[in-house]
Design a protein around this motif. Structure first.
Motif, mmCIF file in Angstrom:
data_model
loop_
_atom_site.group_PDB
_atom_site.id
_atom_site.type_symbol
_atom_site.label_atom_id
_atom_site.label_comp_id
_atom_site.label_asym_id
_atom_site.label_seq_id
_atom_site.Cartn_x
_atom_site.Cartn_y
_atom_site.Cartn_z
ATOM 1 N N VAL A 124 0.857 -1.183 0.000
ATOM 2 C CA VAL A 124 0.000 0.000 0.000
ATOM 3 C C VAL A 124 0.893 1.233 0.000
ATOM 4 O O VAL A 124 1.978 1.228 0.580
ATOM 5 C CB VAL A 124 -0.952 0.016 1.215
ATOM 6 N N LYS B 126 -2.064 8.300 3.953
ATOM 7 C CA LYS B 126 -3.274 7.865 4.653
ATOM 8 C C LYS B 126 -3.425 6.341 4.636
ATOM 9 O O LYS B 126 -3.664 5.742 5.701
ATOM 10 C CB LYS B 126 -4.505 8.532 4.037
ATOM 11 N N PRO B 127 -3.282 5.658 3.476
ATOM 12 C CA PRO B 127 -3.396 4.190 3.489
ATOM 13 C C PRO B 127 -2.367 3.519 4.388
ATOM 14 O O PRO B 127 -2.666 2.530 5.057
ATOM 15 C CB PRO B 127 -3.197 3.804 2.024
ATOM 16 N N GLU C 200 -3.396 3.981 7.997
ATOM 17 C CA GLU C 200 -4.527 3.101 8.302
ATOM 18 C C GLU C 200 -4.064 1.664 8.501
ATOM 19 O O GLU C 200 -4.548 0.962 9.398
ATOM 20 C CB GLU C 200 -5.560 3.174 7.167
ATOM 21 N N PRO D 234 -3.537 -0.180 -3.688
ATOM 22 C CA PRO D 234 -4.569 0.380 -2.806
ATOM 23 C C PRO D 234 -5.943 0.532 -3.450
ATOM 24 O O PRO D 234 -6.958 0.484 -2.751
ATOM 25 C CB PRO D 234 -3.986 1.743 -2.431
ATOM 26 N N LYS E 260 -9.099 -0.971 -1.672
ATOM 27 C CA LYS E 260 -10.258 -0.133 -1.352
ATOM 28 C C LYS E 260 -11.536 -0.735 -1.913
ATOM 29 O O LYS E 260 -12.572 -0.777 -1.223
ATOM 30 C CB LYS E 260 -10.045 1.274 -1.915
#
Length: 283
Positions: free
Chosen positions: A49, A53-54, A57, A176, A180
């Motif tokens: 990833v 942000k990813p 997370e 990603p 997602k």
């Protein structure tokens, strides 16, 4: 002396018909007993990833195990370094160019990526090397839209499918966007990796699987078809459908009955119908 030595040539039928070999590569699969996996590529163990942000997370999700974080030597990301320390994950530095190469995305990686362990992902050769073999598998052939790949992984995992073959070439990368679309299920999906769909089709056929292509028209109606215990279902690309190399190894075609005025389903919707028909059958 080679016991049980066999060669599988995906384009054998072309050669027999006198067609030029140069039309496509001959993929040769030598079998000298059980398949031995000498070295597993990191691409067959981790999902990568990228983006701040990813990565944050992933580091903050207790259900995931992050193997490492790689930061570009020009990146300043104290929040990521802090989250990595808290999670006990090593942080490595690399050149900005190297990070772009590893991420496979030159615009959105933001100088950071993380390798997340995918516990059920393994090479197709490993899945076929020892019992029990997965009885029903999906083979993705030329599906290039990440959303479709992600939704297929989510559906197949929910339906308890034994494996989803996602080739490294010709199919959307497991990035990603796929994660997602799968709502995070891609991390624990039963992904099987190989080089190409044609290689996978040859290996599955050689291992005793019957291969069926999904077609918008023609073929036997899915709900009425008698399916063998060990079967692989091929889903072709959004535009071109099942490739010629794979089509030559198919046992037959299946179609989803559509009494309404619609020509075809999106490939991920078709995969959902098939997966839950297998559930209905008690697979």
């Amino acid at each position: 002396m080679h016991r049980g030595r066999r060669v599988l040539q995906v384009e054998k039928r072309r050669v027999e018909r006198g067609q030029p070999i140069g039309h496509g590569p001959i993929l040769t699969y030598w079998c000298t007993g059980p398949v031995q996996e000498t070295q597993v590529s990191p691409k067959d163990r981790f999902l990568t990833v990228y983006g701040r942000k990813p990565v944050l997370e992933a580091l903050g999700d207790p259900a995931l195990r992050v193997d490492k974080v790689i930061l570009a030597d020009t990146a300043r990301a104290p929040e990521i370094e802090q989250a990595a320390r808290k999670a006990g994950v090593q942080v490595r530095r690399a050149s900005a160019h190297r990070v772009k190469v590893l991420a496979g995305n030159g615009k959105q990686e933001q100088g950071v990526l993380a390798d997340v362990v995918a516990p059920r992902m393994r090479p197709l050769s490993a899945a076929l090397s020892k019992a029990p073999l997965p009885t029903r598998v999906l083979l993705l052939d030329g599906i290039t839209t990440p959303a479709n790949v992600g939704m297929i992984l989510r559906t197949a995992t929910a339906a308890g499918i034994g494996g989803v073959v996602v080739p490294r070439r010709g199919v959307a990368a497991l990035d990603p966007l796929v994660v997602k679309a799968s709502a995070g299920v891609a991390f624990r999906a039963p992904v099987l990796r190989c080089a190409t769909a044609a290689e996978a089709a040859g290996m599955l056929s050689d291992a005793g699987y019957r291969l069926y292509g999904l077609s918008a028209s023609g073929g036997e109606a899915l709900f009425e078809a008698e399916l063998p215990e060990r079967a692989a279902f091929v889903f072709g690309g959004e535009t071109a459908g099942v490739s010629e190399e794979v089509a030559e190894l198919l046992t037959g075609w299946l179609s989803i009955p559509m009494p309404g005025d619609v020509e075809s389903l999106n490939v991920s919707a078709a995969a959902a119908v098939l997966c839950f028909d297998l559930v209905r059958r008690g697979s």
